[in-house]
Scaffold this active site. Structure first.
Site, PDB file in Angstrom:
ATOM      1  N   TYR D  50      15.724 -38.928  14.765  1.00 16.96           N
ATOM      2  CA  TYR D  50      15.060 -37.941  13.781  1.00 16.96           C
ATOM      3  C   TYR D  50      15.913 -37.917  12.605  1.00 16.96           C
ATOM      4  O   TYR D  50      16.903 -38.415  12.429  1.00 16.96           O
ATOM      5  CB  TYR D  50      15.291 -36.506  14.495  1.00 16.96           C
ATOM      6  CG  TYR D  50      14.514 -36.431  15.873  1.00 16.96           C
ATOM      7  CD1 TYR D  50      13.316 -35.489  15.388  1.00 16.96           C
ATOM      8  CD2 TYR D  50      14.738 -36.930  16.896  1.00 16.96           C
ATOM      9  CE1 TYR D  50      12.390 -35.648  16.696  1.00 16.96           C
ATOM     10  CE2 TYR D  50      14.034 -36.548  18.092  1.00 16.96           C
ATOM     11  CZ  TYR D  50      12.835 -35.869  17.801  1.00 16.96           C
ATOM     12  OH  TYR D  50      11.854 -36.057  19.017  1.00 16.96           O
ATOM     13  N   GLU D  51      15.283 -37.679  11.342  1.00 17.45           N
ATOM     14  CA  GLU D  51      15.912 -37.965  10.176  1.00 17.45           C
ATOM     15  C   GLU D  51      17.042 -36.901   9.940  1.00 17.45           C
ATOM     16  O   GLU D  51      18.111 -37.295   8.991  1.00 17.45           O
ATOM     17  CB  GLU D  51      14.938 -37.569   8.948  1.00 17.45           C
ATOM     18  CG  GLU D  51      14.357 -36.098   8.759  1.00 17.45           C
ATOM     19  CD  GLU D  51      13.153 -36.227   7.690  1.00 17.45           C
ATOM     20  OE1 GLU D  51      12.633 -37.009   7.302  1.00 17.45           O
ATOM     21  OE2 GLU D  51      12.986 -35.121   7.474  1.00 17.45           O
ATOM     22  N   SER D  52      17.376 -36.081  10.892  1.00 18.00           N
ATOM     23  CA  SER D  52      18.500 -35.266  10.769  1.00 18.00           C
ATOM     24  C   SER D  52      19.878 -36.148  11.350  1.00 18.00           C
ATOM     25  O   SER D  52      20.966 -35.536  11.273  1.00 18.00           O
ATOM     26  CB  SER D  52      18.405 -34.147  11.579  1.00 18.00           C
ATOM     27  OG  SER D  52      17.925 -34.263  12.918  1.00 18.00           O
ATOM     28  N   GLY D  53      19.654 -37.422  11.860  1.00 20.60           N
ATOM     29  CA  GLY D  53      20.506 -38.151  12.492  1.00 20.60           C
ATOM     30  C   GLY D  53      20.999 -38.442  13.777  1.00 20.60           C
ATOM     31  O   GLY D  53      21.925 -38.886  14.156  1.00 20.60           O
TER      32      GLY D  53
END
Lengths: 305, 253, 305, 253
Positions: D50-53
Site C-alpha cells: 500500500y502506498e502508506s508504506g
C-alpha cells in the site's frame, strides 16, 4: 516465489556469487558477514569487485586470498587498530595482485547505495567540493542546481550483483529484523540484484509479523536465507555477541607478511568446512566471554481492530 | 609537564572547547574521550552523535570501533549510515566535529588519504571515511594532533577534508554549509583561525611551551593572535575524571 | 537545552505558530494531530500556508475557519469517503476566502519533505515527466542527468516553519517512539524549523532508551512536548484507537454548506477549552468501541557488553 | 447480468489478471477487493503493498483508508511514505498498480485532478496522490472503471497520470521505467493496449455485451483485437469468495 529459501552458506554462495561480480558484504563495522567472505574464499572466486564502506578485516582476507581485482570503499582501516595490511600490500605493491581502487567519502558511498536501492538517477550531496577525491574519481560529477545556480556534487547509483546481509533474525523466506547499528544493510539489500540473508536465528513468520517496523528487508527481494549463528565473528552483533577485539589486534601482527596471512587462511578458512567448523576451533571460554547481558526492548502494541 | 601526559593535556583542552547543549560528532579514541569528559564536567547535555548512526549515546566502555553496539545500548536514537550523513550532517544538525589526519596545512586542510602520490602511494592511509563530509557540514571543526613537523606541512599531499581551502575567499566560493576549522589543539598550543584570511593562528600556549617551540615544529611562519593567551593548567579534577574514562589507558598513552 | 519541554497544546501553539507561517501537521491518514489543528483555529491564526500530503478533514476545518491562504498538497480527498467540501468551496468559489494551491504527486511532496529534512539541494525523481503537473507548478523543474544525458524531474526541499507530529509515546524532552504507519512524521520533524511533539503517552526516558531504533524523532530537534491523549481523533493511532469512521462519513454531510460547517466548529472547536473538553463530549460507549485488542511486538535484545 | 453486480464482475475480471508471486500496489476500495480475491483464489503469494508504506499486508477488514492500522498488524514490513515511493515504486519493485480516475483517453492517460480548467476548476478532484508515481513506475497499470461516456474521453481535461502519452513513440521519449497501461476493465469489456501504437483495444467482451455497446459508450472509434475473446462468466466460487471479503457491501454496491 518459493517461501522457504533456507540453504547452507556453501549453497548460497555457489548459487549467487560468480567470478567478476560486484559483491557487497554489508555491515558498518557491526554484523559483518565473515562466514560469507570465508565461503567465497573457499570457493575460489576471482576478479571480484569488492564494495564496502569499511573493508575491515574481511576484505583484507579476501584480498590476500586473491579474490579481488578492485575495491570500492570509503575507509580502509582496521577499525580501532590501524592499517589493513593486505589491502595496502595489494594496492602499494601488487601482492598478491594489483588492486584497483574507487574511493568515496562515507556519505558518497552510502549515498551511492541509497541511490542504487531507490533507483535514483543520481544523488546530489553537500560534500566532495573542495576535496581531492573528485579529481581522482570520474564518477563523482557536478550538476547545476536549477534553483540556486550553484554547482552541486553528485554520485551515481551503486547496484552490486550480490549482497550479503547478516541479520539478527529472519524467517525462512527472508523477512529480516535488524536492530542496533543498521548501517547500510537495508540499502545494500535493495540495491543488489541478488540478496543472501544470513541470520543468527531463524524464527517463525509470526515473530516477524508481530513487529513489521523492525523488518528492514522484506522477503520478496531475498534469494537465499542461511541460518548461520556466529556468522559475524570476530565482529559484533547487538544482543548476540561482542567483538573479539583481541583478534582485531592480532590481525595486525598476523598480516605483517603475505606468507603469514596465507598461513592464517590455510588454517581458519581452507582448513574448515564451514562456519560451524570454524567455531569449533574457538575455545568455549572465549565464546562465553563474548556473550552480552540481555537488555530487552520495551514492547509496543500493534493492535488495530 | 609532570603530572599528566601530552595526550591527557590535549584531551582536556579539547573538552573545554565543547559547550553544554551542543551536538558533537565523535570519533573513537581521543575525541570520544574529550566529549565524554566534557559531559562529565561542564556539559551534561552534550549530545554525542557517532557516524555509525547513534544519537545520544551513553557508552558503558570506550567503544572499540564506530560500530560498537555499546553506542546503541541506552542511546536516544539510531538510524542507518546514510540517514546519519543525510539527516544529521547534511541536515546541518551537528555543531562540532572532531577530525584527525596525517597532515594538516595552515588553512586547516587535512590529509588522511595518502602519503606520496595518489596513484602510486608511498603510504596508503585509510581515506576519508566521514571526514570530508564532517569538514563540509559541521559548524566547528576541531582537530587534535601531536605537534610534529611531518604532520604540519606547507601543502598536504592529498586534500581529503577541506579546511579554508587556500584562503577564506576561495573557501566561500565552495559554498559549503559548514563553518570550517575552529581549533587545532596540539601538545604545544591551541590554534584558532583568522576571521578574514582563514589562516591558522596561535591563540593559546600550553604550560611552559614557547612560541619558538611552536615555530620550530611548524614549517610556515606562524601567525600569532593579538591577545595570545596562556592555557590554564589541567586541574586535578579534570585529570581524574579523564583517567576514570580510560582506566586501561588504551588511548591515554 | 531544557530537558523538560512539557506544556499544554495551547502554550505550544501560542509559542510556535505565527500568522503567515508554513505549517505541516504530519500523519499519512494515521495519527493526524487534530487537537493541534483545533487549537490553531481557536487561537485565530491567519494567512497560513498549510502543507500536508493528504489535507484530510483537519485542513478542511482549518480552511473553513479562515486560517489558510494557501495549500501545498498531493491528495485533497476525504479518504475512503469522497471530497473535501471546504477545500473545494474555498478553491472553486473563494468561500470563506480564496485558496491558492501548490500541487505535487505523493512522491513529489514526500520527496520535498525528505529533501528538506536532509537539506538536499534538490531531489531527482522518476515521476512527473509526461504529467500535466509540472506545467502548473514552476517549482517542479528538470536537470540533465550527468551520467546518461536524460532529462530528470526534480523538486526543491520543503522546510515548514512549524511541524506538529503526533506520536504514540515520547519522553519529557521529546525523544519519540513511533510505529505502525510512520508516514512523513520523521521527515516533517527534521524538515521544520520548530517542532511540536504531541504524544498519547509520556514515558520515562529509560523506556525510549530501551529501543533506540524505534526513536524516529530525537529530542534535540524538538521545541515543545504536549501530552495529548486522543489527539488524533477522529483519525487512528496504531495500538491506541481506531478511526471514528462514522465521523468521516458524517463530515461529508456536515460540510454541505459553509454555514453548517461553522456550526460544527462553534460547537466542537470554539465551544471547548481543549482536547479533554472535546473528548468529554464524546460518549464513553463510542470511545470504548474504538479501542483495539492488544497485539504486542516480540521483544529484541539490545545487550552489548 | 443476473447473479452478480457489474462491480462484482469488474473485480472478478481484475483479480484474474493478477499472477501468483506478483507485487501489487493496492488502493482502498475496489482494487483492494481484487487483490484480496486473487490471493484467496489463485495467487496465495501475491504481495500486497500500500502506498502508506505497508508491505505484505494481511488486513482483517476492508481498510477504511490507505493509512488504516489494520494494514500494519501482521504485515511483513512497514516503511515511511517517502521510502515506499523511493525503495518500492521508483526502485522498480512493483509489478502491478491499480489506478482509477474521472477521465481516461484512448492511450490510457488518466485525469484525477480537475474537470474544467486547472486554474478555474468546474470540479476540483482530489489530485494525483500516488497515481502519477504509480503510472510512471509499475510494470503493468490496471484500470477498473465503469464504462461511461463522461469517463472515456477524446482528451482528458488534465493529464494527471501518463498512459502511453499521445502514442507509444512519444511515450518512449519520456523514458519512464514503467511498462505503461496493461488493461482497462469496464462493466462491458477488457481493453488491452496495442503493442505498436499503444492504443486501447477491445480484447475481451464480458457476458452479453456487444461491440456496438462498447462503441456507443466510447467517443473515439474503438479498435478491436484480432482475436476478440469472450470473458468467462464469473464462477460461483469467485462470487462467493468476493462477497465474503466485503460482507457489509461497502464497495460491492
Amino acid at each position: 516465489m518459493d517461501s522457504n529459501k533456507l540453504m547452507s552458506m556453501k549453497e548460497a554462495v555457489s548459487k549467487s556469487v560468480k567470478d567478476a561480480d560486484t559483491v557487497y558484504l554489508a555491515g558498518f563495522t557491526h554484523m559483518i558477514p565473515f562466514a560469507a567472505g570465508h565461503e567465497i574464499i573457499r570457493q575460489g572466486r576471482k576478479n571480484l569487485t569488492l564494495a564496502r564502506a569499511t573493508p575491515d578485516i574481511i576484505y583484507d582476507q579476501m584480498i590476500a586470498a586473491g579474490c579481488a581485482k578492485k575495491l570500492i570503499f570509503s575507509y580502509a582501516g582496521n577499525p580501532g587498530v590501524g592499517s589493513l595490511r593486505c589491502f595496502r600490500r595489494a594496492h602499494e605493491k601488487g601482492i598478491p595482485a594489483p588492486l584497483e581502487v574507487e574511493e568515496y567519502t562515507h556519505f558518497g558511498l552510502s549515498g551511492r547505495l541509497f541511490a542504487g536501492a531507490t533507483n535514483m538517477p543520481f544523488l546530489p550531496m553537500r560534500t566532495n567540493l573542495g576535496s581531492g577525491l573528485p579529481p581522482e574519481n570520474e564518477l563523482i560529477r557536478t550538476v547545476k542546481d536549477p534553483y540556486t545556480g550553484d554547482e552541486v556534487s553528485v554520485v551515481p547509483p551503486l547496484k552490486p550483483d550480490v549482497a550479503v546481509v547478516h541479520v539478527q533474525r529472519a524467517d525462512a523466506s527472508g523477512n529480516s529484523h535488524i536492530w542496533g547499528i543498521t548501517g547500510e544493510q537495508k540499502d545494500t539489500a535493495f540495491a543488489a540484484r541478488k540478496v543472501i540473508i544470513s541470520a543468527e536465528e531463524i524464527v517463525e513468520e509470526s515473530v516477524i509479523r508481530s513487529d513489521p517496523n523492525r523488518t528492514l528487508v522484506p522477503d520478496f527481494i531475498v534469494d537465499s536465507v542461511v541460518h548461520e549463528p556466529w556468522c559475524a565473528h570476530p565482529s559484533y552483533v547487538q544482543g548476540y555477541y561482542d567483538r573479539d577485539n583481541a583478534f582485531y589486534v592480532e590481525w595486525d601482527k598476523l598480516t605483517k607478511e603475505h606468507e603469514s596471512t596465507l598461513k592464517y587462511l590455510d588454517e581458519w578458512v581452507f582448513g574448515v568446512e564451514d562456519r560451524s567448523g570454524y567455531m569449533k576451533k574457538i575455545p568455549q571460554s572465549k565464546i562465553d566471554s563474548l556473550k552480552p547481558k540481555p537488555a530487552l526492548s520495551a514492547p509496543v502494541d500493534f493492535g488495530s481492530v | 609537564m609532570g603530572e599528566f601526559s601530552s595526550t591527557e593535556l590535549m584531551v582536556i583542552v579539547a573538552a573545554r572547547e565543547l559547550r553544554d547543549g551542543e551536538s558533537v560528532l565523535v570519533g573513537v579514541g581521543v575525541p570520544n574521550l574529550a566529549a565524554n569528559l566534557a559531559r562529565k564536567l561542564h556539559a551534561p547535555n552534550l549530545l554525542m552523535v557517532y557516524e555509525s548512526g547513534t544519537i545520544g549515546s551513553n557508552p558503558s566502555r570506550m567503544p572499540l570501533s564506530i560500530g560498537d553496539p555499546c553506542l546503541v545500548s541506552g542511546a536516544k536514537s539510531v538510524c542507518s549510515m546514510f540517514e546519519q550523513f543525510a539527516y544529521y550532517l547534511q541536515g546541518g544538525r551537528i555543531d562540532v566535529g572532531f577530525l584527525g589526519g596525517a597532515q594538516i596545512d595552515k588553512y586547516g586542510n587535512i590529509n588522511s588519504t595518502v602519503i606520496g602520490d595518489y596513484k602510486a602511494p608511498k603510504v596508503r592511509l585509510p581515506g576519508s571515511g566521514g571526514a570530508c563530509d564532517i569538514a563540509s557540514n559541521v559548524k566547528k571543526i576541531i582537530v587534535i594532533t601531536p605537534h610534529e613537523k611531518r604532520r604540519f606541512v606547507e601543502r598536504v599531499d592529498f586534500l581529503t577534508s577541506p579546511g579554508f581551502a587556500d584562503g577564506k575567499d576561495n573557501w566561500r566560493k565552495l559554498k559549503l554549509q559548514g563553518g570550517g576549522p575552529y581549533a587545532v589543539i596540539t601538545n604545544l598550543c591551541t590554534f584558532k583561525f583568522d576571521e578574514v584570511t582563514g589562516e591558522m593562528t596561535v591563540a593559546s600556549l600550553h604550560e611552559d611551551a614557547t612560541l619558538e617551540q611552536v615555530q620550530e615544529n611548524t614549517p610556515w611562519e606562524v601567525k600569532v593572535a593579538d591577545k595570545l593567551e596562556r592555557t590554564l593548567t589541567p586541574k586535578q579534577e579534570e585529570i581524574e575524571a579523564l583517567r576514570a574514562l580510560d582506566p586501561e589507558r588504551i588511548y591515554l598513552r
